[in-house]
Design an enzyme around this catalytic site. Structure first.
Site, PDB file in Angstrom:
ATOM      1  N   VAL A  97      31.403  40.053  37.854  1.00 45.08           N
ATOM      2  CA  VAL A  97      32.074  41.290  37.452  1.00 45.08           C
ATOM      3  C   VAL A  97      31.265  41.932  36.331  1.00 45.08           C
ATOM      4  CG1 VAL A  97      34.166  42.264  36.441  1.00 45.08           C
ATOM      5  CG2 VAL A  97      34.329  40.430  38.154  1.00 45.08           C
ATOM      6  N   GLN A  98      30.774  41.088  35.428  1.00 45.41           N
ATOM      7  CA  GLN A  98      30.014  41.582  34.274  1.00 45.41           C
ATOM      8  C   GLN A  98      28.838  42.475  34.704  1.00 45.41           C
ATOM      9  OE1 GLN A  98      31.255  38.531  34.633  1.00 45.41           O
ATOM     10  NE2 GLN A  98      31.663  37.515  32.670  1.00 45.41           N
ATOM     11  N   PHE A 134      29.458  34.126  42.659  1.00 45.96           N
ATOM     12  CA  PHE A 134      29.526  33.719  41.255  1.00 45.96           C
ATOM     13  C   PHE A 134      29.040  32.280  41.178  1.00 45.96           C
ATOM     14  CE2 PHE A 134      30.355  34.231  36.948  1.00 45.96           C
ATOM     15  CZ  PHE A 134      31.077  33.167  36.440  1.00 45.96           C
ATOM     16  N   ASN A 163      39.943  40.236  36.903  1.00 46.65           N
ATOM     17  CA  ASN A 163      39.424  39.625  38.112  1.00 46.65           C
ATOM     18  C   ASN A 163      40.629  39.019  38.820  1.00 46.65           C
ATOM     19  OD1 ASN A 163      37.966  38.443  40.099  1.00 46.65           O
ATOM     20  ND2 ASN A 163      36.577  37.303  38.744  1.00 46.65           N
ATOM     21  N   HIS A 177      42.177  37.000  41.332  1.00 45.14           N
ATOM     22  CA  HIS A 177      41.643  35.945  42.191  1.00 45.14           C
ATOM     23  C   HIS A 177      42.415  35.777  43.506  1.00 45.14           C
ATOM     24  CE1 HIS A 177      39.324  34.961  38.670  1.00 45.14           C
ATOM     25  NE2 HIS A 177      40.409  34.736  37.961  1.00 45.14           N
ATOM     26  N   THR A 195      60.655  65.659  16.612  1.00 47.80           N
ATOM     27  CA  THR A 195      60.008  65.254  17.878  1.00 47.80           C
ATOM     28  C   THR A 195      60.521  66.116  19.017  1.00 47.80           C
ATOM     29  OG1 THR A 195      61.675  63.576  18.412  1.00 47.80           O
ATOM     30  CG2 THR A 195      59.795  62.881  17.054  1.00 47.80           C
ATOM     31  N   ASP A 196      61.746  66.629  18.867  1.00 43.88           N
ATOM     32  CA  ASP A 196      62.275  67.533  19.909  1.00 43.88           C
ATOM     33  C   ASP A 196      61.448  68.820  19.955  1.00 43.88           C
ATOM     34  OD1 ASP A 196      64.482  69.845  20.681  1.00 43.88           O
ATOM     35  OD2 ASP A 196      64.664  67.962  21.818  1.00 43.88           O
ATOM     36  N   ARG A 216      32.609  35.478  48.063  1.00 40.52           N
ATOM     37  CA  ARG A 216      34.019  35.450  47.656  1.00 40.52           C
ATOM     38  C   ARG A 216      34.624  36.835  47.775  1.00 40.52           C
ATOM     39  NH1 ARG A 216      34.080  35.254  40.934  1.00 40.52           N
ATOM     40  NH2 ARG A 216      32.952  37.217  40.665  1.00 40.52           N
TER      41      ARG A 216
HETATM   42  O1  LIG Z   1      32.723  37.502  37.917  1.00 38.83           O
HETATM   43  C1  LIG Z   1      33.167  36.535  37.284  1.00 38.83           C
HETATM   44  N1  LIG Z   1      32.891  36.434  35.965  1.00 38.83           N
HETATM   45  C2  LIG Z   1      33.330  35.416  35.188  1.00 38.83           C
HETATM   46  O2  LIG Z   1      33.052  35.364  33.995  1.00 38.83           O
HETATM   47  C3  LIG Z   1      34.105  34.400  35.849  1.00 38.83           C
HETATM   48  N2  LIG Z   1      34.686  33.254  35.415  1.00 38.83           N
HETATM   49  N3  LIG Z   1      35.291  32.683  36.476  1.00 38.83           N
HETATM   50  N4  LIG Z   1      35.104  33.459  37.576  1.00 38.83           N
HETATM   51  C4  LIG Z   1      34.374  34.532  37.206  1.00 38.83           C
HETATM   52  N5  LIG Z   1      33.908  35.587  37.918  1.00 38.83           N
END
Ligand SMILES: O=c1[nH]c(=O)c2nn[nH]c2[nH]1
Length: 295
Positions: free
Chosen positions: A227-228, A159, A254, A256, A57-58, A176
């Site tokens: 987020v999805q 959301f 995420n 919070h 590895t050296d 939010r």
């Molecule tokens: O954007 C989000 N997706 C999620 O699946 C989720 N679940 N709780 N908060 C959330 N916010």
């Protein structure tokens, strides 16, 4: 017992390289942390204490420095390809090299509106990463990434409409805070040779800039329903921009920010539309992942 899998090498090899432009006196710097793990006919070094098959590895660490001297370290995709291919060319019994390059940010300092020729600052812990697998069997497989790009928007995120049942306490929200640490990856088509990586090498910096700009623009401008959905839009746009990329992925925590009810103190209003003071949470955090391919 039998050896089911094996790879070994050197990790956390820190490398710095400077480029000095003689004509302008401008210097540019690159700092990266490299991991290089080898695979091949090395079983006997595990099972029979046969060290004759071991490239120390050296020596792997030394090779990382030598290849940084011999070859460009930018784009990191090209450096990783050169480094990985070296081990296949030099050692017939080595059949694959797994390389990770983490490039740290040294951004040029602007002094009085002018870029300084040789001074830089670390603007964030964000890194540009490349994982390469260079093998006799498959060729050069490259996966590029942005990691640790922390972002926050103070509104423009909602959301609601999610499953409500006897397990649900989360309230619906139309406004939010959204904050995450971007971990975006994009997998390239397989390259047969280093020459193929080198041909059209500008693709790698172009894809990195596109991925970073698309991420920031979409994050900022999307009226996010989740987020999805927002991350899916980012993937679609990157795929559209980078023709030789096959799959784009995101893994987003995420992070919070909880509202704090202060009504117990003189009836202060600090929830819903009156919320101003929040409690940022270290955990638990949501974690949303996806991979998007061409249809
Ligand atoms: O954007 C989000 N997706 C999620 O699946 C989720 N679940 N709780 N908060 C959330 N916010």
């Amino acid at each position: 017992a039998r050896l089911a899998a094996a790879r070994y090498g050197k990790d956390n090899v820190r490398v710095y390289k400077v480029h000095k432009d003689e004509a302008t006196g401008t210097q540019s710097v690159t700092e990266m942390t490299v991991c290089c793990l080898l695979e091949g006919q090395i079983e006997t070094s595990y099972t029979e204490a046969d060290n004759s098959v071991v490239v120390a590895t050296d020596s792997i660490k030394n090779t990382i420095y030598i290849k940084a001297k011999e070859h460009p370290v930018n784009p990191p995709e090209l450096y990783a390809a050169h480094l990985g291919q070296h081990f296949l060319d030099k050692y017939p019994h080595i059949n694959a090299a797994n390389i990770k390059v983490i490039v740290h940010r040294w951004t040029r300092i602007n002094i009085d509106g002018k870029p300084h020729p040789h001074s830089f600052y670390r603007d964030g812990n964000e890194t540009r990463n490349v994982e390469a697998r260079v093998s006799r069997e498959a060729g050069i497989e490259l996966k590029s990434a942005i990691q640790g790009l922390s972002v926050l928007k103070s509104t423009g995120s909602a959301f609601h409409g999610f499953v409500r049942d006897e397990y649900t306490t989360l309230g619906e929200t139309w406004d939010r805070i959204l904050s995450t640490d971007v971990d975006a990856t994009w997998n390239w088509k397989t390259f047969a040779t280093v020459a193929d990586v080198e041909k059209g090498v500008e693709r790698f910096d172009q894809a990195f800039e596109a991925a970073r700009n698309i991420t920031l623009k979409t994050f900022a401008e999307d009226e996010s329903a989740s987020v999805q959905n927002t991350m899916y839009k980012m993937c679609e746009e990157i795929l559209e921009k980078a023709a030789e990329v096959e799959v784009v992925g995101y893994s987003l925590p995420n992070k919070h920010y909880f509202e704090i009810d202060l009504s117990w103190h003189k009836g202060y209003k600090n929830t819903g539309k009156d919320a101003e003071v929040y409690a940022p949470q270290s955990g638990p955090n949501g974690l949303i992942k996806c991979e998007v391919a061409r249809s």
